[in-house]
Design a protein around this motif. Structure first.
Motif, short mmCIF file in Angstrom:
data_model
loop_
_atom_site.label_atom_id
_atom_site.label_comp_id
_atom_site.label_asym_id
_atom_site.label_seq_id
_atom_site.Cartn_x
_atom_site.Cartn_y
_atom_site.Cartn_z
N PHE A 1 0.83 -1.20 0.00
CA PHE A 1 0.00 0.00 0.00
C PHE A 1 0.86 1.26 0.00
O PHE A 1 0.63 2.18 -0.79
N VAL A 2 1.86 1.30 0.88
CA VAL A 2 2.74 2.47 0.94
C VAL A 2 3.47 2.66 -0.38
O VAL A 2 3.60 3.79 -0.88
N ASN A 3 3.94 1.57 -0.96
CA ASN A 3 4.64 1.65 -2.24
C ASN A 3 3.75 2.26 -3.31
O ASN A 3 4.14 3.23 -3.98
N PHE A 4 2.55 1.72 -3.49
CA PHE A 4 1.70 2.19 -4.59
C PHE A 4 1.03 3.52 -4.30
O PHE A 4 0.64 4.23 -5.22
N TYR A 5 0.90 3.89 -3.04
CA TYR A 5 0.27 5.16 -2.70
C TYR A 5 1.25 6.32 -2.87
O TYR A 5 0.89 7.37 -3.39
N TYR A 6 2.49 6.14 -2.38
CA TYR A 6 3.45 7.24 -2.39
C TYR A 6 4.37 7.24 -3.61
O TYR A 6 4.76 8.30 -4.08
N THR A 7 4.77 6.06 -4.08
CA THR A 7 5.67 5.99 -5.24
C THR A 7 5.19 4.94 -6.22
O THR A 7 5.80 3.87 -6.35
N PRO A 8 4.10 5.21 -6.93
CA PRO A 8 3.56 4.19 -7.83
C PRO A 8 4.44 3.91 -9.04
O PRO A 8 4.34 2.85 -9.65
N HIS A 9 5.33 4.82 -9.38
CA HIS A 9 6.18 4.63 -10.56
C HIS A 9 7.41 3.78 -10.27
O HIS A 9 8.09 3.36 -11.20
N VAL A 10 7.71 3.51 -8.98
CA VAL A 10 8.84 2.67 -8.61
C VAL A 10 8.32 1.51 -7.75
O VAL A 10 7.67 1.71 -6.74
N ILE A 11 8.63 0.30 -8.18
CA ILE A 11 8.18 -0.88 -7.41
C ILE A 11 9.33 -1.33 -6.52
O ILE A 11 10.30 -1.93 -6.96
N TRP A 12 9.21 -1.03 -5.23
CA TRP A 12 10.26 -1.37 -4.27
C TRP A 12 9.76 -2.31 -3.17
O TRP A 12 10.55 -2.76 -2.33
N PHE A 13 8.46 -2.62 -3.13
CA PHE A 13 7.91 -3.42 -2.03
C PHE A 13 8.45 -4.85 -2.02
O PHE A 13 8.39 -5.53 -1.00
N ILE A 14 9.01 -5.30 -3.14
CA ILE A 14 9.51 -6.67 -3.23
C ILE A 14 10.69 -6.89 -2.28
O ILE A 14 10.80 -7.94 -1.65
N TYR A 15 11.54 -5.88 -2.16
CA TYR A 15 12.75 -6.04 -1.33
C TYR A 15 12.43 -6.27 0.15
O TYR A 15 12.93 -7.23 0.75
N PRO A 16 11.60 -5.43 0.78
CA PRO A 16 11.28 -5.76 2.19
C PRO A 16 10.43 -7.02 2.32
O PRO A 16 10.47 -7.69 3.35
#
Length: 140
Positions: free
Chosen positions: A101-116
């Protein structure tokens, strides 16, 4: 049929001695002896019949639950390990959902949720290993 008595006594090891436990033991022995007699009448040898009845008996845990007997420490540890595994699964799913949710709400153009998410996945994996180890300890 002494083997059936020895088998039943071994199942009830560590359980509190008392009238109800003895009644259940006697009932189980009686039922097992009846099954052995039925199998012998069908043409099996006594040894084969006893082995088959012992294998088909099932799990004593159901009987313990029906009798409302306290769990042995091994059973309690396995139950806690199962609870920890369930908690870790739900907890990590909720944390990953928050990170997504935080990933797509604040930075939808960068997918970083996979790492955590990979880091969070180690929590339920370690709890699964712990649960599996407790199951193996209880078998021996």
């Amino acid at each position: 049929m002494k083997r059936l008595t020895v088998f039943t006594n071994k199942l009830f090891e560590g359980m509190p001695e008392g009238g109800e436990t003895e009644k259940v033991k006697e009932e189980i022995i009686r039922d097992l002896e009846e099954k052995v007699s039925d199998l012998i009448e069908e043409g099996k040898t006594e040894e084969d019949a006893i082995n088959k009845v012992i294998v088909e008996f099932g799990d004593i845990e159901e009987i313990k639950r029906e009798m409302d007997l306290p769990q042995t420490p091994k059973d309690r540890k396995q139950e806690l390990a199962r609870l920890n595994f369930g908690f870790s699964l739900w907890g990590s799913c909720l944390i990953v959902a928050l990170v997504v949710f935080v990933n797509f709400y604040y930075t939808p153009h960068v997918i970083w949720f996979i790492y955590p998410s990979f880091g969070i996945a180690w929590w339920p994996l370690s709890m699964f290993y712990h649960l599996h180890r407790k199951k193996l300890e209880n078998r021996s």
